[in-house]
Design a protein around this motif. Sequence first.
Motif, PDB file in Angstrom:
ATOM      1  N   ILE A  43      -7.655   3.050   0.413  1.00 38.38           N
ATOM      2  CA  ILE A  43      -7.480   1.966   1.386  1.00 38.38           C
ATOM      3  C   ILE A  43      -8.663   1.005   1.354  1.00 38.38           C
ATOM      4  N   PHE A  52       0.835  -1.206   0.000  1.00 42.50           N
ATOM      5  CA  PHE A  52       0.000   0.000   0.000  1.00 42.50           C
ATOM      6  C   PHE A  52       0.871   1.258   0.000  1.00 42.50           C
ATOM      7  N   PHE A  53       1.905   1.254   0.840  1.00 45.37           N
ATOM      8  CA  PHE A  53       2.775   2.423   0.950  1.00 45.37           C
ATOM      9  C   PHE A  53       3.659   2.574  -0.291  1.00 45.37           C
ATOM     10  N   LYS A 105       1.786   4.232  -3.051  1.00 51.46           N
ATOM     11  CA  LYS A 105       1.749   5.686  -2.867  1.00 51.46           C
ATOM     12  C   LYS A 105       3.085   6.314  -3.261  1.00 51.46           C
ATOM     13  N   PHE A 120      -1.287   5.284  -6.511  1.00 43.16           N
ATOM     14  CA  PHE A 120      -2.198   5.326  -5.367  1.00 43.16           C
ATOM     15  C   PHE A 120      -3.507   4.579  -5.602  1.00 43.16           C
ATOM     16  N   GLU A 133       1.259   1.910   8.821  1.00 39.28           N
ATOM     17  CA  GLU A 133       1.907   2.705   7.774  1.00 39.28           C
ATOM     18  C   GLU A 133       2.928   3.684   8.356  1.00 39.28           C
TER      19      GLU A 133
END
Lengths: 280, 304
Positions: free
Chosen positions: A115, A103-104, A107, A112, A134
């Motif tokens: 969530i 997920f990070f 980004k 992106f 995170e």
Amino acid sequence: MVTDADLYRRSSQYQKWSFTKDQLAELLAKPNRNVPPHELALTVQEEQQLILYYAAEQVKSVCQQFKLPSQVRATAISFFRKFYMRYSVMEYHPKLILPTCVFFAAKAENAFMSITTFCDSLAKTEPSQILDLEFLLFKTLEFTATVHNGLRPLHGFFLDMQTVLDTFDRTELCSIHDKAKSLIVDSFVSDVCFLYTPTQIALAALMEVNELAATQYMAQSMDGPNTSLDRLLTLIHGCRQQLVVNLPSQEEVKGISKKLSRYYKDTGSEGPATKKQRTN
Amino acid sequence: MYTKDKKVGEGTFAIVYVGRQAETDRKVAVKMIKVNEFKNGLDMTAIREIKFLQEMRHPNVIELLDVFVADGNINLVLEFLPSDLEMLIRDRSVVFSEADMKSWLLMMLRGVHHCHRNFVLHRDLKPNNMLLAPDGQLKIADFGLARAMALTPYERMTPTVVTRWYRAPELLMGARHYTGAVDVWSLGIIFAELMLRVPYLAGQTDEEQLEITFKALGTPLPSQWKGVDALPEYRKFSTPRHPAPTRQQLQELFSAASDAALDLMCSMIIMDPIKRVTTDEALLAAYFRDAPAPTRTTELPKKS
């Protein structure tokens, strides 16, 4: 005159995340020693096997599920491995650290996704679990998020090889490039990214895919009065030998995972990764 | 450690304080990133800013001195830079000489050249992101929209970047792949603004921006810019066709500019991004070799 090599030496990747072999071995073993002794505690070896498995297989499957570009996968694996240089899998279960890294990384690499989209498609993953971790992840990365990989130098070599190597036609070179590309992304699982520069890794990947093309290319464009081709070749061979890692078998992984679950149960952790940040 | 003395600004993702570094008493800016306020976790803008500032070390890029965590928030410690180029441009009591403008443009180009060498696109260059240190050094700030250059032309990028007045024509027409040429365009427009003392191409909407750009510099034709007709928004604006300005018209508008200054400006705002100069080329322009030499940074005009 500031050279490109100087620029790389100023990068956070070189300053904070590049090591000698011994330093790296020490870093990988240290988190395990910080965990209080327990009969079900994992050994360093077992931890490393589990991390390797997650970094290779699990990251790939999550990235494929969301059709994320290979750059995101490379960065996610890098984040994952760096996290476990500071913490043990007995402190934070890879089951949750892994999606947090993906997920990070998405980004950080401009891919992106929200969530909710992310968690809806992953079994047993709550948005709050990932968002809680995170920040810890970013902090553990010492707030550095740039991961240089061998894809950029590879692309440069690929363009250059088309003019330098007349013994290979374009289709052959394209196929060499594509294979080297996936090798470079997969190599993030190994230790090479902490030991070698992206350029060296790109050359090692070319060498692994087609030794003849790589050797010819290097002989024609990297030999000169100020460079030692022999020294470079030795370095690249050293890198090449560590490029591909042997992953643990399914049974081994199953065994270690079971042991880890029993460890969590026995030490009374409510579940993976629910514990608060360690203070030291 | 650092103190936060006074709140000086608040944006969507951060609060900025003026503070001091305790050991040295050095004045610093502390940018506190809001961590827990976003549905999707850490804000992308904040991540980008931290990610790129960690890597960029150059006299003409704002320096990230430290990152620390307090009360669960991320705090960026940046050098304290009290003014910016926009304030100076708007301050009509300050007179700019050609040597002053040359000095500022040189520092902007050096900073952007450093970003591009590191494969980073800034994507939001404008006068108020050009901060000025007390010793006159210009420092590029705000990397919240920055990104790494695309590895291949197939990587899709968003065209909705850069503050409108400084946005290159390929972005205005919706290009999904672009290069460092977008930053060079912004610098060319800032250069024009230094000379005019008012924004050069000031559209009120995105559509008007493209119209104004074409009116000022000519509607590009596919014969001059290969592939321009394939850009999403081209057709809508290809008629009426505006002619490119003559050299004389440009000299009248930029009446104080030398030939070398006008040459450099024009090369930075060529419509076709492939033909536009790169920062390497711009730094070698005759303008920087010709007299007058750029003003020494310590002697540059300051806000009155």
